[in-house]
Scaffold this active site. Sequence first.
Site, PDB file in Angstrom:
ATOM      1  CB  CYS A  60       5.238   6.992   1.457  1.00  0.00           C
ATOM      2  SG  CYS A  60       6.250   8.392   1.751  1.00  0.00           S
ATOM      3  NE  ARG A  74       0.118  15.368  -0.291  1.00  0.00           N
ATOM      4  CZ  ARG A  74       0.682  14.563   0.602  1.00  0.00           C
ATOM      5  NH1 ARG A  74       1.739  13.859   0.283  1.00  0.00           N
ATOM      6  NH2 ARG A  74       0.218  14.479   1.820  1.00  0.00           N
TER       7      ARG A  74
HETATM    8  P1  IMP Z   1      -1.624   4.995   3.521  1.00  0.00           P
HETATM    9  O1  IMP Z   1      -2.927   5.142   4.224  1.00  0.00           O
HETATM   10  O2  IMP Z   1      -0.596   4.303   4.353  1.00  0.00           O
HETATM   11  O3  IMP Z   1      -1.775   4.344   2.188  1.00  0.00           O
HETATM   12  O4  IMP Z   1      -1.046   6.472   3.298  1.00  0.00           O
HETATM   13  C1  IMP Z   1      -1.812   7.498   2.714  1.00  0.00           C
HETATM   14  C2  IMP Z   1      -1.110   8.816   2.902  1.00  0.00           C
HETATM   15  O5  IMP Z   1       0.169   8.804   2.284  1.00  0.00           O
HETATM   16  C3  IMP Z   1      -1.784  10.019   2.284  1.00  0.00           C
HETATM   17  O6  IMP Z   1      -2.851  10.524   3.034  1.00  0.00           O
HETATM   18  C4  IMP Z   1      -0.647  11.005   2.133  1.00  0.00           C
HETATM   19  O7  IMP Z   1      -0.383  11.735   3.297  1.00  0.00           O
HETATM   20  C5  IMP Z   1       0.536  10.118   1.890  1.00  0.00           C
HETATM   21  N1  IMP Z   1       0.913  10.059   0.472  1.00  0.00           N
HETATM   22  C6  IMP Z   1       0.122  10.055  -0.616  1.00  0.00           C
HETATM   23  N2  IMP Z   1       0.852   9.929  -1.734  1.00  0.00           N
HETATM   24  C7  IMP Z   1       2.132   9.852  -1.351  1.00  0.00           C
HETATM   25  C8  IMP Z   1       3.373   9.705  -2.055  1.00  0.00           C
HETATM   26  O8  IMP Z   1       3.430   9.575  -3.280  1.00  0.00           O
HETATM   27  N3  IMP Z   1       4.502   9.716  -1.288  1.00  0.00           N
HETATM   28  C9  IMP Z   1       4.467   9.849   0.050  1.00  0.00           C
HETATM   29  N4  IMP Z   1       3.324   9.925   0.758  1.00  0.00           N
HETATM   30  C10 IMP Z   1       2.182   9.940   0.062  1.00  0.00           C
END
Ligand code: IMP
Length: 548
Positions: free
Chosen positions: A336, A462
């Site tokens: 993100c 989104r």
């Molecule tokens: P991770 O588990 O830290 O990889 O984060 C996953 C979460 O990031 C997802 O469930 C979303 O809420 C969020 N997310 C997914 N795609 C994006 C993006 O492109 N930008 C910001 N947040 C994202």
Amino acid sequence: MPNKSYLDPSTALEHLKTYDHSDGLSISELMNSRIHGGLTYNDFLMLPGKIDFAAGEVTTESKITRNVVLKTPFMSSPMDTVTEGEMAISMALLGGIGVIHHNQTPEAQAAMVRAVKRHENGFITDPVVLSPKHLVEDVLDVKERLGFSGIPITDTGSLGGKLLGIVTNRDVQFRPETLPLSEVMTTQLVTAPEGITLVEANHILRDSKKGKLPIVDKEGRLTSLLARSDLLKNQTYPLASKRPESKQLYAAAAVGTRPADRDRLKLLVEAGLDIVVIDSSQGNSIFQIDMIKWIKSTFPKLEVIAGNVVTREQAASLIVAGADGLRVGMGSGSICITQEVMAVGRPQATSVHAVAEFSNQFGVPVIADGGIGNVGHIVKALSLGAGAVMMGGLLAGTTEAPGEYFYHEGKRVKAYRGMGSLEAMEQGKPIPPSAKVSGVGAGSKPSKPAKSTSHENAATSRYFSESSAVKVAQGVSGDVQDKGSIKAFLPYLHTGLQHSFQDIGVRNVQELHDGVRAGNVRFELRTASAQVEGGVHGLHSYTKRLFA
Ligand code: IMP
């Protein structure tokens, strides 16, 4: 040495009472210390409590929505490199739940929901099927591609057709490749009726000495298949997430908030959806509030997880609209760049605590979404009041995640991309393998392109960027290392959680929440040097193996 008089050691426990508070910080002291800034999971620890039970006694059952309790608090993100049908089925079998992404056509998403609902452990519900008109070479092709050759033959060449025979390796050996299967198939069949239990079916398979057992309905139509090879590895899944009445696996899927999403949701509900996740990076919008109200009046039995939110003000609007659960996190995901680009978001530990402390009073559980990098982060999210965690990056790169493995700088990896990355927003464009792949080994493949579709792009909704001429990325796209199957990884997370709870001295999630609220579970802030101290340090080199 002067004689120092000490207290009587047998009074040590009594003596604790002379302190006006327990060691460490209460949750509110921990959170008030954030005057210096919001907290992340890495900024604090829990203090150990007392162990008077075995780790195996710890249960991890938790509420993820008002009416859904899972045996493990694990959810996989609705992202096109994390959760499709295979991930959703495996997550549910292992006690969690996978939220099927919506960056695909409504029909494709509904088919995945249906596959989850139809899944019965051990029965193959989407077997390869051929017709009598197919040729020996088609069987050889399946064997070459998929490694097996026991294929049922139906009049239509697909599941649901009338079962006419079965073709095995021996039927096609030494036969001309252009011979139709009608000439070689075995028609003396051992079958079992639809509705048979796995145990009964396994007995028939064992006694028949056949490799495959076709399951047929009353009209003789093929409904599923049981394989001898699976008989040996048939695990039972004691933690499986099933609806109590139907014993079917729980299915969850994400939708957006546009008018077309209402039609999408109708298809998903027809396919058997139990939980809908309204997918938005900033959930406090009139679009989402309208959507929740519409869902609640149209499908009153559907559980609605709303979000994302990071403040109690955002949460309040969605709770009033009817949310059954809240997804918390803005900018904490591993892929993100929201906080960097939008200057909006909040450190995740502070967000989870702020929202959970508020929404738990209304019986609305919180899902801590994003930034989960290890077992410790999961425990911390739960200690802050979350009912579950949602993971993207931690589960990407597993066998069950969509996409093919490829090699990048000598490492076996799978693509993982943010839903707000340009690649996801311009869905259909795969991550260019030429730009990424180096040190390519035999069998390397680029990441799977997203399916070509005619639907509206989910990622742009989104991130509210569908109407913009310029697309502003809020995520990146990259790859993560092969983590093997979640059938090994999720049990590791579960066992890790049990051991952590044991250290804290709590036997379940409820005890953890109660203990934190009562001030019995204590916290400590970690300075920057404490974080260095708490990691591996001072070694020339080391290997980090997490479980065996
Ligand atoms: P991770 O588990 O830290 O990889 O984060 C996953 C979460 O990031 C997802 O469930 C979303 O809420 C969020 N997310 C997914 N795609 C994006 C993006 O492109 N930008 C910001 N947040 C994202």
